[in-house]
Motif scaffolding. Structure first.
Motif, PDB file in Angstrom:
ATOM      1  N   ASP A 130     -11.607 -15.661  23.102  1.00  0.00           N
ATOM      2  CA  ASP A 130     -11.093 -17.035  23.135  1.00  0.00           C
ATOM      3  C   ASP A 130     -12.145 -18.017  22.644  1.00  0.00           C
ATOM      4  OD1 ASP A 130     -10.565 -19.770  24.635  1.00  0.00           O
ATOM      5  OD2 ASP A 130      -8.653 -18.711  24.576  1.00  0.00           O
ATOM      6  N   LEU A 131     -13.384 -17.859  23.127  1.00  0.00           N
ATOM      7  CA  LEU A 131     -14.475 -18.725  22.684  1.00  0.00           C
ATOM      8  C   LEU A 131     -14.712 -18.550  21.184  1.00  0.00           C
ATOM      9  CD1 LEU A 131     -16.824 -20.680  23.259  1.00  0.00           C
ATOM     10  CD2 LEU A 131     -18.226 -18.677  23.850  1.00  0.00           C
ATOM     11  N   ALA A 132     -14.699 -17.312  20.716  1.00  0.00           N
ATOM     12  CA  ALA A 132     -14.918 -17.051  19.293  1.00  0.00           C
ATOM     13  C   ALA A 132     -13.853 -17.727  18.440  1.00  0.00           C
ATOM     14  CB  ALA A 132     -14.928 -15.545  19.025  1.00  0.00           C
ATOM     15  N   TRP A 133     -12.606 -17.672  18.879  1.00  0.00           N
ATOM     16  CA  TRP A 133     -11.514 -18.277  18.109  1.00  0.00           C
ATOM     17  C   TRP A 133     -11.669 -19.801  18.047  1.00  0.00           C
ATOM     18  CZ3 TRP A 133      -8.215 -16.857  14.626  1.00  0.00           C
ATOM     19  CH2 TRP A 133      -7.157 -17.722  14.287  1.00  0.00           C
ATOM     20  N   ARG A 134     -12.017 -20.401  19.167  1.00  0.00           N
ATOM     21  CA  ARG A 134     -12.172 -21.864  19.190  1.00  0.00           C
ATOM     22  C   ARG A 134     -13.359 -22.299  18.324  1.00  0.00           C
ATOM     23  NH1 ARG A 134      -9.990 -24.202  24.786  1.00  0.00           N
ATOM     24  NH2 ARG A 134      -8.726 -22.444  25.461  1.00  0.00           N
ATOM     25  N   CYS A 135     -14.455 -21.556  18.402  1.00  0.00           N
ATOM     26  CA  CYS A 135     -15.629 -21.885  17.576  1.00  0.00           C
ATOM     27  C   CYS A 135     -15.335 -21.655  16.101  1.00  0.00           C
ATOM     28  CB  CYS A 135     -16.832 -21.051  18.021  1.00  0.00           C
ATOM     29  SG  CYS A 135     -17.438 -21.464  19.676  1.00  0.00           S
ATOM     30  N   TYR A 136     -14.577 -20.604  15.817  1.00  0.00           N
ATOM     31  CA  TYR A 136     -14.175 -20.333  14.431  1.00  0.00           C
ATOM     32  C   TYR A 136     -13.386 -21.509  13.862  1.00  0.00           C
ATOM     33  CZ  TYR A 136     -10.980 -18.611  10.824  1.00  0.00           C
ATOM     34  OH  TYR A 136     -10.225 -18.486   9.687  1.00  0.00           O
ATOM     35  N   ARG A 137     -12.478 -22.042  14.645  1.00  0.00           N
ATOM     36  CA  ARG A 137     -11.668 -23.180  14.178  1.00  0.00           C
ATOM     37  C   ARG A 137     -12.539 -24.399  13.877  1.00  0.00           C
ATOM     38  NH1 ARG A 137      -8.429 -25.532  17.725  1.00  0.00           N
ATOM     39  NH2 ARG A 137      -7.517 -26.748  16.034  1.00  0.00           N
ATOM     40  N   VAL A 138     -13.538 -24.639  14.723  1.00  0.00           N
ATOM     41  CA  VAL A 138     -14.443 -25.763  14.486  1.00  0.00           C
ATOM     42  C   VAL A 138     -15.129 -25.602  13.129  1.00  0.00           C
ATOM     43  CG1 VAL A 138     -16.583 -26.885  15.233  1.00  0.00           C
ATOM     44  CG2 VAL A 138     -14.843 -26.276  16.922  1.00  0.00           C
ATOM     45  N   LEU A 139     -15.699 -24.426  12.878  1.00  0.00           N
ATOM     46  CA  LEU A 139     -16.434 -24.204  11.632  1.00  0.00           C
ATOM     47  C   LEU A 139     -15.503 -24.206  10.423  1.00  0.00           C
ATOM     48  CD1 LEU A 139     -19.159 -21.580  12.580  1.00  0.00           C
ATOM     49  CD2 LEU A 139     -19.257 -24.076  12.624  1.00  0.00           C
ATOM     50  N   LYS A 140     -14.325 -23.653  10.576  1.00  0.00           N
ATOM     51  CA  LYS A 140     -13.362 -23.624   9.464  1.00  0.00           C
ATOM     52  C   LYS A 140     -12.997 -25.048   9.038  1.00  0.00           C
ATOM     53  CE  LYS A 140      -8.712 -21.891   8.324  1.00  0.00           C
ATOM     54  NZ  LYS A 140      -8.027 -23.204   8.198  1.00  0.00           N
ATOM     55  N   GLU A 141     -12.715 -25.903  10.020  1.00  0.00           N
ATOM     56  CA  GLU A 141     -12.341 -27.281   9.690  1.00  0.00           C
ATOM     57  C   GLU A 141     -13.545 -28.073   9.184  1.00  0.00           C
ATOM     58  OE1 GLU A 141      -9.326 -27.919   9.501  1.00  0.00           O
ATOM     59  OE2 GLU A 141      -8.508 -26.246  10.655  1.00  0.00           O
ATOM     60  N   LEU A 142     -14.721 -27.792   9.738  1.00  0.00           N
ATOM     61  CA  LEU A 142     -15.930 -28.474   9.278  1.00  0.00           C
ATOM     62  C   LEU A 142     -16.230 -28.113   7.821  1.00  0.00           C
ATOM     63  CD1 LEU A 142     -18.436 -30.220   9.798  1.00  0.00           C
ATOM     64  CD2 LEU A 142     -19.573 -28.170  10.705  1.00  0.00           C
ATOM     65  N   ARG A 143     -16.056 -26.853   7.475  1.00  0.00           N
ATOM     66  CA  ARG A 143     -16.279 -26.440   6.089  1.00  0.00           C
ATOM     67  C   ARG A 143     -15.361 -27.217   5.143  1.00  0.00           C
ATOM     68  NH1 ARG A 143     -13.515 -22.817   3.273  1.00  0.00           N
ATOM     69  NH2 ARG A 143     -12.727 -21.757   5.151  1.00  0.00           N
ATOM     70  N   GLY A 144     -14.121 -27.401   5.564  1.00  0.00           N
ATOM     71  CA  GLY A 144     -13.186 -28.146   4.732  1.00  0.00           C
ATOM     72  C   GLY A 144     -13.655 -29.558   4.447  1.00  0.00           C
ATOM     73  N   LEU A 145     -14.302 -30.199   5.424  1.00  0.00           N
ATOM     74  CA  LEU A 145     -14.814 -31.553   5.216  1.00  0.00           C
ATOM     75  C   LEU A 145     -16.035 -31.536   4.303  1.00  0.00           C
ATOM     76  CD1 LEU A 145     -14.627 -34.574   5.921  1.00  0.00           C
ATOM     77  CD2 LEU A 145     -16.118 -34.114   7.887  1.00  0.00           C
ATOM     78  N   ASP A 182     -13.017 -30.625  20.767  1.00  0.00           N
ATOM     79  CA  ASP A 182     -12.570 -30.890  22.141  1.00  0.00           C
ATOM     80  C   ASP A 182     -12.065 -29.623  22.818  1.00  0.00           C
ATOM     81  OD1 ASP A 182     -13.226 -33.557  21.945  1.00  0.00           O
ATOM     82  OD2 ASP A 182     -11.195 -34.224  21.436  1.00  0.00           O
ATOM     83  N   ASP A 183     -11.442 -28.729  22.046  1.00  0.00           N
ATOM     84  CA  ASP A 183     -10.970 -27.461  22.618  1.00  0.00           C
ATOM     85  C   ASP A 183     -12.133 -26.599  23.103  1.00  0.00           C
ATOM     86  OD1 ASP A 183      -8.311 -27.974  22.307  1.00  0.00           O
ATOM     87  OD2 ASP A 183      -8.092 -26.894  20.415  1.00  0.00           O
ATOM     88  N   VAL A 184     -13.254 -26.648  22.388  1.00  0.00           N
ATOM     89  CA  VAL A 184     -14.440 -25.899  22.819  1.00  0.00           C
ATOM     90  C   VAL A 184     -15.093 -26.588  24.011  1.00  0.00           C
ATOM     91  CG1 VAL A 184     -16.720 -25.051  22.144  1.00  0.00           C
ATOM     92  CG2 VAL A 184     -14.843 -24.988  20.499  1.00  0.00           C
ATOM     93  N   ILE A 185     -15.210 -27.899  23.949  1.00  0.00           N
ATOM     94  CA  ILE A 185     -15.831 -28.672  25.030  1.00  0.00           C
ATOM     95  C   ILE A 185     -15.072 -28.462  26.338  1.00  0.00           C
ATOM     96  CG2 ILE A 185     -16.237 -31.045  25.833  1.00  0.00           C
ATOM     97  CD1 ILE A 185     -16.846 -31.746  22.846  1.00  0.00           C
ATOM     98  N   LEU A 186     -13.752 -28.341  26.250  1.00  0.00           N
ATOM     99  CA  LEU A 186     -12.925 -28.148  27.441  1.00  0.00           C
ATOM    100  C   LEU A 186     -13.283 -26.882  28.201  1.00  0.00           C
ATOM    101  CD1 LEU A 186     -10.402 -28.913  29.164  1.00  0.00           C
ATOM    102  CD2 LEU A 186      -9.030 -27.620  27.511  1.00  0.00           C
ATOM    103  N   LEU A 187     -13.764 -25.859  27.484  1.00  0.00           N
ATOM    104  CA  LEU A 187     -14.055 -24.579  28.131  1.00  0.00           C
ATOM    105  C   LEU A 187     -15.114 -24.703  29.220  1.00  0.00           C
ATOM    106  CD1 LEU A 187     -14.002 -21.900  25.283  1.00  0.00           C
ATOM    107  CD2 LEU A 187     -12.368 -22.224  27.141  1.00  0.00           C
ATOM    108  N   LYS A 188     -16.091 -25.578  29.006  1.00  0.00           N
ATOM    109  CA  LYS A 188     -17.126 -25.737  30.031  1.00  0.00           C
ATOM    110  C   LYS A 188     -16.524 -26.263  31.325  1.00  0.00           C
ATOM    111  CE  LYS A 188     -21.558 -27.910  31.080  1.00  0.00           C
ATOM    112  NZ  LYS A 188     -22.614 -28.858  30.643  1.00  0.00           N
ATOM    113  N   LYS A 189     -15.573 -27.173  31.183  1.00  0.00           N
ATOM    114  CA  LYS A 189     -14.908 -27.718  32.375  1.00  0.00           C
ATOM    115  C   LYS A 189     -14.038 -26.659  33.045  1.00  0.00           C
ATOM    116  CE  LYS A 189     -11.753 -31.406  33.846  1.00  0.00           C
ATOM    117  NZ  LYS A 189     -10.932 -32.565  33.396  1.00  0.00           N
TER     118      LYS A 189
END
Length: 393
Positions: A130-145, A182-189
């Protein structure tokens, strides 16, 4: 003036180099994280990390959710800076390069390190993926920018900024990155236990939806008109076909109505020669029991998970990773049961129900014992559940 042009040209060339190296690093880490998210990490070697991130991943005391939280918080802040720099005058290549270098030097590799630290034996495979998928999404979208950072010395045109030419604009892309962060940040909570609870509650809600659908289906009866067709002169199907043909010719039936007719489930016949209704009543009783199992698992097992990692975490995480595929699979299996009922397929109903109730029984068996000790209140309840799931009547 020539000196200024030379300096500006050098800054732009440096931006091109930094932009390419940033995209290359993100792409490497994307592949690595995606392989973990889909459980194919053994096929993909870990990408090279910076010395700082390597030392982090070898530190036993690092909390992966905290590391991921801090990394994505920085990525979110740097994304905001980058988004503003590429759309506002004056265009400053050196400032953009600085933001990209800071991302590459810290939060981007640290995000991948967080997933490396989140070992399945310590935190469960469920949480790691789950963590890997959320982090993957962050990097995928960041690469697009990063890929749309202008390298011609000018800010983004309005079309690319606002996405008016069909693609996603830079402003919308920034919002998508924020949401992924935000999806990754939520995991800590949430924590590991909170994440597992959230997943099981989602599975349970799906089961409840299927239960409601089947209850509604059980209350439907075959229309009297259908009986008349069966008991009439034997031309019911022919008459119905002629009626539909006339309606199409007279444009009195819409495309949507035709689709609705095709998609509507078949009703249980009144004489019910295959005893479909009897099977449906049995299924409803045991499906209700299964939804109760999910509620009990949340209350008596997942909310009682010891903080991870612990000195005895192996047995805890192993048990969780064994039972979660069953808990995840059951809503899909019950969906297949519902489809079999809608098709009035007796054999398919029997096969699908057997699979469902076998999995439900197995899940209760895997969680029968508490995390510590031989028995507790859930153990007693689970034993009664197993009797009911085998013979609800």
């Amino acid at each position: 003036m020539p000196a200024e042009n030379s300096t500006a040209g050098d800054a732009l060339e440096a931006l091109k180099v930094v932009s390419k190296s940033t995209i290359d690093l993100i792409s490497q880490l994307e592949t690595f994280l995606h392989s973990i998210a889909v459980d194919k990490s053994s096929e993909t070697a870990a990408p090279p990390m910076s010395s700082s991130s390597s030392s982090l991943s070898n530190t036993e005391s690092v909390d992966p959710l905290s590391l991921a939280h801090d990394s994505t918080t920085l990525i979110k802040a740097h994304t905001t800076k980058l988004s503003l720099l590429i759309i506002n005058e004056p265009f400053t290549p050196s400032a953009i390069s600085k933001v990209l270098r800071e991302l590459v030097a810290g939060p981007i590799p640290a995000l991948a390190s967080a997933v490396q630290v989140c070992g399945a034996d310590k935190y469960t495979l469920v949480a790691r993926q789950d963590l890997a998928w959320r982090c993957y999404r962050v990097l995928k979208e960041l690469r697009g920018l990063v890929e749309i950072v202008p390298l011609d010395g000018n800010i983004l045109p309005n079309a690319q900024k606002n996405g008016t030419e069909g693609g996603m604009g830079s402003m919308a892309a920034t919002g998508v990155i924020w949401a992924a962060c935000d999806d990754v940040i939520l995991l800590k909570k949430l924590g590991i236990a909170g994440l597992l609870i959230k997943k099981v509650e989602e599975y349970r809600d799906t089961l409840k939806d299927i239960l409601e659908e089947l209850k509604e289906y059980s209350e439907e009866v075959e229309d009297e008109d259908e009986d008349e067709d069966e008991d009439g002169d034997g031309n019911g199907e022919e008459d119905e076909a002629n009626d539909v043909g006339d309606q199409i010719q007279n444009t009195h039936i819409s495309t949507q109505e035709m689709l609705d007719d095709l998609m509507n489930p078949r009703h249980i016949p009144r004489d019910d020669p295959d005893k479909i209704r009897e099977r449906l009543e049995s299924c409803l009783k045991r499906l209700r029991l299964t939804t109760l199992l999910y509620t009990a698992v949340v209350k008596r097992r997942l909310k009682a998970i010891p903080p991870l990692p612990t000195t005895t975490q192996t047995s805890v995480t192993q048990r969780l990773d064994e039972v979660f595929p069953l808990l995840k699979r059951l809503p899909h299996r019950f969906g297949e049961v519902a489809c079999a009922f809608y098709e009035l397929d007796r054999d398919a109903i029997d096969r699908a129900m057997d699979s469902c109730f076998f999995d439900a029984f197995a899940a209760s068996e895997m969680l029968m014992k508490p995390w510590e000790g031989p028995r507790d209140e859930f153990t007693n309840w689970a034993e009664k559940f197993q009797v009911g799931i085998k013979k609800p009547d």
